[in-house]
Design a protein around this motif. Structure first.
Motif, short mmCIF file in Angstrom:
data_model
loop_
_atom_site.label_atom_id
_atom_site.label_comp_id
_atom_site.label_asym_id
_atom_site.label_seq_id
_atom_site.Cartn_x
_atom_site.Cartn_y
_atom_site.Cartn_z
N ASP A 63 69.52 -7.53 8.45
CA ASP A 63 69.31 -6.23 7.94
C ASP A 63 68.06 -5.73 7.87
N THR A 64 67.24 -4.80 8.54
CA THR A 64 65.84 -4.92 8.41
C THR A 64 65.50 -4.09 7.31
N ALA A 65 66.50 -3.37 6.60
CA ALA A 65 66.17 -2.53 5.46
C ALA A 65 66.16 -3.69 4.23
N SER A 66 67.09 -4.37 4.23
CA SER A 66 67.14 -5.36 2.99
C SER A 66 66.60 -6.67 3.15
N ARG A 67 66.27 -6.92 4.55
CA ARG A 67 65.59 -8.16 5.02
C ARG A 67 66.41 -9.10 4.72
N ALA A 68 67.80 -9.13 4.63
CA ALA A 68 68.73 -10.21 4.25
C ALA A 68 69.54 -10.41 5.60
N THR A 69 69.74 -11.71 5.84
CA THR A 69 70.69 -12.25 6.72
C THR A 69 71.99 -11.85 6.53
N ILE A 70 72.73 -10.89 7.32
CA ILE A 70 74.12 -10.49 7.07
C ILE A 70 75.13 -11.07 8.14
N ALA A 71 74.74 -11.99 8.92
CA ALA A 71 75.76 -12.88 9.79
C ALA A 71 74.86 -13.84 10.27
N THR A 72 75.68 -14.93 10.77
CA THR A 72 75.07 -16.17 11.45
C THR A 72 75.82 -16.58 12.62
N ILE A 73 75.52 -16.29 13.75
CA ILE A 73 76.43 -16.66 14.97
C ILE A 73 76.09 -18.07 15.55
N GLY A 74 76.86 -18.80 15.44
CA GLY A 74 76.57 -20.25 15.94
C GLY A 74 76.96 -20.17 17.31
N VAL A 75 75.80 -21.01 18.08
CA VAL A 75 75.98 -21.23 19.61
C VAL A 75 75.98 -22.59 19.91
N PRO A 76 76.48 -23.06 21.10
CA PRO A 76 76.75 -24.36 21.28
C PRO A 76 75.53 -25.42 21.44
N ALA A 77 74.57 -24.78 22.22
CA ALA A 77 73.42 -25.55 22.23
C ALA A 77 72.07 -25.04 21.58
N LEU A 78 71.02 -24.82 22.66
CA LEU A 78 69.76 -24.29 21.92
C LEU A 78 69.43 -23.02 22.54
#
Length: 599
Positions: free
Chosen positions: A173-188
């Protein structure tokens, strides 16, 4: 371990910088050259090098602000960012950031620059924030391990970060500069690209030495992976066409014969429709705003491949310097910008051929505010707004089209917090001269292009220009809203003023919150600074009807309106609509600098 990490970072940087900035329509492109610490400026019409700009040690990523006045280059081994003046092609500032900066992206309003600090011996975990108005560091955002690719949502509210070594994508979230979600991905995950609406995020991912890689399709509303599209080995760079219908993916290769290609993905079917051989280790990739050409930086061939998107074939190879990695957005030095001002009411060319819909343009600085008055599938009135049309070429502007809902026009008090904007597509306006242009749009998956011309309904027609002295007798041609400014953000009135006549289009909302628009097409002068006329509601053929039948546009008188101005910038809007009578103070809406004066 440190050496392998640095090499892997080099392999993924190009896409990171490119995806963060939408390609524009200027004749020049910037490309970073890691082997000679240089940024090369290429005239894409001729392939000629027009300038070389010395920057820091091992430049990787590059991004350009929406106005095309500044380019930002990450110098990976100097841990800083060079700021280039695009008109002069020289470095005007150097800003220290984190360790091993690679990916870079600029916010849609041009006020913030985000820099992915990938790290050295140990992976980095931050994104630096630069205040672009002062060219100073403005803090950092915590993300995952080894941040690389960056993408900013069209409204600037979200920052997406590909964490190469963390196997994840951070949603910030660019207003609060907080990570609001993390999306896991299989590789790089390496590079990111958003479609024009911001509804879909595309991420390249691969495993070192693998025979193939994937492009992940992510639903940004759910922050979830929808599917994976297999491509060639080690996909790094990615660029979307202007309509968001195709993706072009630079596959750097796995060193044993796979890759060195560009995969073309049809985003509706999510299938690869072409694979194009290019030079060795392609990384940076950029789409020309016309959608006709794709440019690919081949790092180990010291060249740039030019792809024709109609034939999906390489039509030219441009020699580059040592180790070209990342293409920047096509840019418009300010000295090349058109001096024409487009503030007016526009309709389909030839004049009168599609009477019944129109496009109001307010023009301030390098920004267009466009309000499109047209009709939905059932023929009901529909308006869409491009509130931040950014200049991307000498006479070309592009931005996101939004659909809005809000309180009924007669709500008292009228609550701007109830206004909701939804991205409906993207629009581009390309002007051939001061009075003619092309309106290209993609709305709800429908892409069309129409020639447009200024609408003339009375004489004299005013001449509009940036700033300057106001005339003794004011001309009221502009975008107006409730006074004080911002008190009822979400509705407005476009006024076109020719001779003694005002043509006003009012965009607002009906009883159910749905957008509606009304028109006073013949507001006659009734006093020194007063104009009155009938308000009409119209219905018509859907915006995408082919052919569009002007005979299917009945209009119904639904009330009246009077504009009374107290000075050049303030007045009162009084109306009776559907039996409801109200009056509101109004003022010109200022959204960019300098303002436009019509006289």
């Amino acid at each position: 371990m440190a050496g392998s990490w640095i090499n892997l970072a080099r392999a993924g940087v190009a896409a990171a910088a490119l995806c963060a900035a939408a390609a524009g329509a200027a004749p020049f492109a910037y490309i970073t050259e890691t082997g000679i610490d240089n940024v090369r400026v290429i005239d894409t019409a001729t392939g000629a090098v027009v300038a070389n700009v010395s920057v820091g040690f091992v430049p990787f990523g590059i991004a350009v602000n929406p106005a095309g006045t500044r380019a930002y280059v990450t110098n990976a081994f100097d841990d800083n960012v060079s700021v280039i003046d695009a008109a002069a092609n020289r470095v005007v500032a150097t800003i220290a950031v984190g360790v091993r900066p690679i990916g870079v992206a600029v916010s849609p309003d041009g006020k913030r620059v985000y820099v992915a600090n990938s790290g050295g011996v140990e992976p980095g975990t931050t994104v630096s924030v630069i205040d672009a108005t002062t060219d100073t560091l403005d803090g950092a955002i915590d993300v995952g391990n080894g941040p690389l690719g960056l993408a900013v949502s069209p409204d600037g509210a979200r920052l997406y970060v590909a964490n190469l070594l963390g196997g994840s994508i951070s949603v910030v979230d660019t207003a609060s500069r907080a990570t609001i979600a993390t999306i896991g991905v299989p590789a790089l995950p390496a590079a990111l690209a958003l479609d024009p609406s911001g509804a879909r995020l595309y991420a390249t991912e691969s495993a070192v030495g693998a025979a193939s890689g994937d492009v992940l399709v992510i639903d940004t509303a759910k922050n979830a992976i929808v599917t994976a599209v297999p491509v060639d080995a080690n996909p790094l760079g990615i660029a979307l066409d202007p309509a968001g219908t195709r993706a072009y993916v630079a596959n750097a290769g796995n060193g044993v014969g796979r890759g060195a290609t560009v995969s073309v993905i049809d985003l509706s079917s999510r299938a690869v429709v072409a694979t194009i051989p290019v030079g060795r280790t392609p990384q940076g990739i950029a789409m020309h705003p016309s959608g006709a050409r794709v440019y690919v930086a081949n790092t180990d061939s010291d060249s740039v491949s030019v792809i024709d998107t109609a034939s999906n074939a390489v039509i030219a190879t441009i020699p580059a310097g040592s180790g070209p990695v990342s293409f920047g957005r096509f840019i418009v030095p300010s000295v090349l910008a058109s001096s024409a001002n487009y503030q007016s009411l526009w309709w389909r060319a030839p004049a009168g051929s599609e009477s019944g819909w129109g496009l109001n343009i307010a023009h301030q600085g390098a920004t267009l505010f466009g309000t499109w008055f047209t009709y939905g599938a059932g023929g009901s009135p529909m308006w869409l707004v491009m509130s931040n049309g950014t200049r991307i070429g000498p006479a070309t502007y592009s931005g996101t089209l939004h659909r809005a809902t809000g309180p009924s026009f007669d709500a008292a008090p009228w609550d701007p917090a109830q206004v909701a904007l939804t991205a409906a597509g993207v629009a581009t306006l390309d002007f051939s001269d001061a009075d003619h242009g092309t309106f290209t749009y993609s709305v709800d998956g429908v892409k069309q292009s129409k020639a447009i011309v200024r609408q003339v309904f009375a004489s004299p027609v005013p001449v509009c220009a940036p700033d300057g002295a106001a005339p003794a007798t004011p001309n009221f041609q502009d975008l107006w809203w409730r006074a004080p400014a911002g008190s009822e953000s979400g509705w407005g009135v476009n006024i076109t003023h020719q001779g003694d006549v005002l043509f006003a289009t009012w965009f607002t909302y009906g009883a159910g919150g749905k957008g509606q628009w009304l028109v006073m097409s013949n507001g006659a002068r009734t006093g020194t600074a007063s104009y009155s006329g009938t308000l009409f509601r119209t219905t018509g053929a859907a915006f995408d009807a082919v052919p569009w039948d002007a005979a299917r546009v009945p209009r119904t008188a639904v009330g009246s309106a009077t504009f009374t101005f107290t000075d050049a910038d303030n007045g009162t809007f009084a109306y009776t609509l559907d039996g409801v009578t109200q009056a509101k103070p109004i003022t010109r809406q200022a959204f960019a600098s300098p303002p436009t004066i019509c006289k």
